[in-house]
Design a protein around this motif. Structure first.
Motif, PDB file in Angstrom:
ATOM      1  N   UNK A  81       0.840  -1.198   0.000  1.00 47.66           N
ATOM      2  CA  UNK A  81       0.000   0.000   0.000  1.00 47.66           C
ATOM      3  C   UNK A  81       0.879   1.253   0.000  1.00 47.66           C
ATOM      4  N   UNK A  82       0.771   2.023  -1.073  1.00 49.01           N
ATOM      5  CA  UNK A  82       1.536   3.271  -1.220  1.00 49.01           C
ATOM      6  C   UNK A  82       0.540   4.413  -1.331  1.00 49.01           C
ATOM      7  N   UNK A  83       0.643   5.383  -0.440  1.00 52.58           N
ATOM      8  CA  UNK A  83      -0.282   6.513  -0.486  1.00 52.58           C
ATOM      9  C   UNK A  83       0.489   7.816  -0.655  1.00 52.58           C
ATOM     10  N   UNK A  84      -0.182   8.745  -1.262  1.00 49.30           N
ATOM     11  CA  UNK A  84       0.324  10.089  -1.497  1.00 49.30           C
ATOM     12  C   UNK A  84       0.299  10.851  -0.171  1.00 49.30           C
ATOM     13  N   UNK A  85       1.159  11.835  -0.035  1.00 51.59           N
ATOM     14  CA  UNK A  85       1.203  12.641   1.192  1.00 51.59           C
ATOM     15  C   UNK A  85      -0.114  13.373   1.432  1.00 51.59           C
ATOM     16  N   UNK A  86      -0.901  13.597   0.380  1.00 51.48           N
ATOM     17  CA  UNK A  86      -2.164  14.323   0.491  1.00 51.48           C
ATOM     18  C   UNK A  86      -3.270  13.417   1.026  1.00 51.48           C
ATOM     19  N   UNK A  87      -3.069  12.890   2.205  1.00 49.60           N
ATOM     20  CA  UNK A  87      -4.004  11.970   2.840  1.00 49.60           C
ATOM     21  C   UNK A  87      -4.017  12.220   4.339  1.00 49.60           C
ATOM     22  N   UNK A  88      -5.045  11.694   4.991  1.00 50.38           N
ATOM     23  CA  UNK A  88      -5.166  11.869   6.439  1.00 50.38           C
ATOM     24  C   UNK A  88      -4.130  11.039   7.182  1.00 50.38           C
ATOM     25  N   UNK A  89      -3.970  11.343   8.454  1.00 53.69           N
ATOM     26  CA  UNK A  89      -3.062  10.565   9.299  1.00 53.69           C
ATOM     27  C   UNK A  89      -3.517   9.112   9.392  1.00 53.69           C
ATOM     28  N   UNK A  90      -4.822   8.888   9.402  1.00 54.42           N
ATOM     29  CA  UNK A  90      -5.341   7.524   9.485  1.00 54.42           C
ATOM     30  C   UNK A  90      -4.999   6.714   8.246  1.00 54.42           C
ATOM     31  N   UNK A  91      -5.096   7.338   7.077  1.00 55.28           N
ATOM     32  CA  UNK A  91      -4.738   6.644   5.835  1.00 55.28           C
ATOM     33  C   UNK A  91      -3.235   6.390   5.785  1.00 55.28           C
ATOM     34  N   UNK A  92      -2.449   7.347   6.224  1.00 52.79           N
ATOM     35  CA  UNK A  92      -1.005   7.139   6.272  1.00 52.79           C
ATOM     36  C   UNK A  92      -0.654   5.956   7.178  1.00 52.79           C
ATOM     37  N   UNK A  93      -1.352   5.855   8.304  1.00 45.78           N
ATOM     38  CA  UNK A  93      -1.072   4.771   9.248  1.00 45.78           C
ATOM     39  C   UNK A  93      -1.436   3.408   8.652  1.00 45.78           C
ATOM     40  N   UNK A  94      -2.353   3.386   7.693  1.00 42.92           N
ATOM     41  CA  UNK A  94      -2.763   2.134   7.051  1.00 42.92           C
ATOM     42  C   UNK A  94      -1.782   1.722   5.947  1.00 42.92           C
ATOM     43  N   UNK A  95      -0.916   2.634   5.535  1.00 39.52           N
ATOM     44  CA  UNK A  95      -0.054   2.406   4.377  1.00 39.52           C
ATOM     45  C   UNK A  95       1.279   1.762   4.759  1.00 39.52           C
ATOM     46  N   UNK A  96       1.921   1.190   3.739  1.00 38.27           N
ATOM     47  CA  UNK A  96       3.294   0.702   3.886  1.00 38.27           C
ATOM     48  C   UNK A  96       4.301   1.799   3.539  1.00 38.27           C
ATOM     49  N   UNK A  97       3.929   2.641   2.576  1.00 37.55           N
ATOM     50  CA  UNK A  97       4.776   3.749   2.149  1.00 37.55           C
ATOM     51  C   UNK A  97       3.924   5.007   2.007  1.00 37.55           C
ATOM     52  N   UNK A  98       4.497   6.160   2.352  1.00 35.48           N
ATOM     53  CA  UNK A  98       3.946   7.463   1.996  1.00 35.48           C
ATOM     54  C   UNK A  98       4.949   8.120   1.061  1.00 35.48           C
ATOM     55  N   UNK A  99       4.458   8.711  -0.043  1.00 37.52           N
ATOM     56  CA  UNK A  99       5.372   9.353  -0.989  1.00 37.52           C
ATOM     57  C   UNK A  99       4.861  10.741  -1.349  1.00 37.52           C
ATOM     58  N   UNK A 100       5.762  11.575  -1.791  1.00 38.42           N
ATOM     59  CA  UNK A 100       5.412  12.855  -2.401  1.00 38.42           C
ATOM     60  C   UNK A 100       5.611  12.736  -3.905  1.00 38.42           C
ATOM     61  N   UNK A 101       5.106  13.704  -4.652  1.00 42.40           N
ATOM     62  CA  UNK A 101       5.220  13.641  -6.112  1.00 42.40           C
ATOM     63  C   UNK A 101       6.665  13.717  -6.576  1.00 42.40           C
ATOM     64  N   UNK A 102       7.534  14.326  -5.761  1.00 45.34           N
ATOM     65  CA  UNK A 102       8.931  14.475  -6.175  1.00 45.34           C
ATOM     66  C   UNK A 102       9.719  13.169  -6.111  1.00 45.34           C
ATOM     67  N   UNK A 103       9.257  12.223  -5.283  1.00 45.38           N
ATOM     68  CA  UNK A 103      10.019  10.984  -5.116  1.00 45.38           C
ATOM     69  C   UNK A 103       9.195   9.753  -5.485  1.00 45.38           C
ATOM     70  N   UNK A 104       7.980   9.955  -5.951  1.00 51.10           N
ATOM     71  CA  UNK A 104       7.088   8.828  -6.230  1.00 51.10           C
ATOM     72  C   UNK A 104       7.633   7.900  -7.307  1.00 51.10           C
ATOM     73  N   UNK A 105       8.172   8.445  -8.392  1.00 47.88           N
ATOM     74  CA  UNK A 105       8.651   7.601  -9.494  1.00 47.88           C
ATOM     75  C   UNK A 105       9.759   6.649  -9.038  1.00 47.88           C
ATOM     76  N   UNK A 106      10.845   7.130  -8.408  1.00 49.22           N
ATOM     77  CA  UNK A 106      11.892   6.173  -7.999  1.00 49.22           C
ATOM     78  C   UNK A 106      11.427   5.161  -6.964  1.00 49.22           C
ATOM     79  N   UNK A 107      10.506   5.531  -6.089  1.00 52.67           N
ATOM     80  CA  UNK A 107      10.026   4.561  -5.102  1.00 52.67           C
ATOM     81  C   UNK A 107       9.168   3.491  -5.777  1.00 52.67           C
ATOM     82  N   UNK A 108       8.284   3.888  -6.668  1.00 51.32           N
ATOM     83  CA  UNK A 108       7.468   2.902  -7.399  1.00 51.32           C
ATOM     84  C   UNK A 108       8.358   2.010  -8.256  1.00 51.32           C
ATOM     85  N   UNK A 109       9.370   2.579  -8.883  1.00 50.06           N
ATOM     86  CA  UNK A 109      10.332   1.779  -9.660  1.00 50.06           C
ATOM     87  C   UNK A 109      11.017   0.754  -8.761  1.00 50.06           C
TER      88      UNK A 109
END
Length: 350
Positions: free
Chosen positions: A139-167
């Motif tokens: 589960x990878x979520x964008x930084x534009x999410x609530x704290x609860x959604x972030x807590x449910x995720x495995x990764x939080x990413x911003x648009x600046x680093x999303x491509x290398x992390x998904x790769x």
């Protein structure tokens, strides 16, 4: 229209009807800044502003020893600041992110009503159920999410680093759930070839940019560079010379050889971008083409709710505090720390 979409529509209708603040004279602005700077000192507080809020708030943040940046840069600055109190001028999830990284600091926001369509489009109950249906996926979520959604995720990413992390995750053979922005998710999928299930959220600002009107503007300015945020629709991204986060677009305005830039993101970026690239001509990309919900949606209605007036109110009263349990902060910081550690390995000097 689902419940989240209805909620976004209702919020938007309420906010855009609010009157704009009265324009201040130079003397009034100077006096207001003097009082606000004094309040910041009295409260041992620092003002941290997003690129998209009122330029006056950005200017005040810079002049008072605060910070202007994107959501993650804001939270990192707050964590490292000596101040006991962080004033986060942006939208609610940005205050929550600052609190997650600085759980023992007081975090205040000018208004608790300033939401985000991406955050609203990804309610925790529905999203958690969706994740439970696909337990084999990371589960990878964008930084534009609530704290609860972030807590449910495995990764939080911003648009600046999303491509290398998904790769990186794709190279490990991991299948991914991405949320909430479907346009950014589609862009990442096309850039990396990763196996991704996309949550169907969107940003009401970036979704409003239209390829047909952008094409006409490009005809008027054939030598201009087109700078586009990846939360935009695919047809708009296809017309871009540069696709990137807010920070990356500001840097691009400085470095592209063209003297004119057409910019497809929230118009609040123009204050910082013009300071960074004073020799460039900056043009707002058009919105409101066929199918748009308003004539021009390039200004986020929730970012517009931040003002000098409600900043003064929150500094005077200590209201609008972001409160999260320590337990939630400890869960939500795990996926954030994964991103920060990954970024350090890629850019150890940053």
């Amino acid at each position: 229209m689902n419940n989240a979409q209805q909620l976004i529509s209702d919020y938007s209708a309420q906010v855009v009807q609010r009157p704009h603040a009265t324009t201040l004279t130079l003397d009034e602005r100077a006096e207001r800044f003097r009082l606000l700077k004094s309040l910041l000192v009295e409260q041992n507080a620092v003002l941290i502003a997003h690129y998209y809020v009122d330029p006056l708030l950005q200017q005040l943040a810079q002049e008072s020893g605060g910070f202007v940046g994107d959501s993650l840069e804001m939270a990192k600055f707050g964590k490292n600041a000596a101040s006991d109190t962080l004033i986060v001028a942006g939208v609610k999830f940005m205050g929550e992110t600052a609190k997650i990284l600085s759980p023992h600091k007081r975090v205040l926001v000018p208004t608790l009503e300033a939401n985000c369509s991406l955050d609203l489009s990804c309610p925790i109950t529905e999203f958690s159920a969706f994740c439970d249906q696909h337990p084999d996926r990371t589960v990878v979520v964008y930084a534009n999410t609530s704290a609860l959604v972030k807590a449910r995720a495995d990764w939080v990413v911003t648009s600046s680093i999303a491509v290398p992390i998904i790769e990186h995750l794709s190279e490990l053979g991991e299948k991914i759930i991405w949320a909430p922005d479907r346009y950014l998710g589609d862009y990442l999928q096309r850039q990396t070839g990763a196996d991704m299930l996309l949550w169907q959220g969107s940003c009401i600002v970036h979704e409003a940019f239209k390829a047909n009107t952008l094409k006409r503007l490009k005809q008027d300015y054939p030598d201009a560079a087109v700078l586009v945020h990846p939360e935009s629709p695919q047809e708009v991204i296809a017309l871009a010379d540069v696709v990137g986060s807010t920070t990356q677009l500001i840097k691009a305005a400085q470095t592209v050889p063209q003297t004119t830039c057409i910019v497809a993101t929230e118009r609040g970026i123009f204050y910082k971008m013009q300071l960074a690239a004073p020799d460039k001509i900056l043009i707002q990309a058009p919105s409101g083409g066929n199918g748009a919900t308003c004539k021009s949606c390039v200004h986020c209605p929730w970012m517009a709710m931040n003002s000098l007036d409600n900043l003064a109110q929150v500094l005077s009263t200590g209201t609008n505090e972001i409160t999260l349990s320590l337990e939630l902060c400890l869960e939500a910081i795990k996926p954030l720390n994964r991103m920060l550690a990954f970024n350090f390995t890629q850019h150890p000097s940053s």
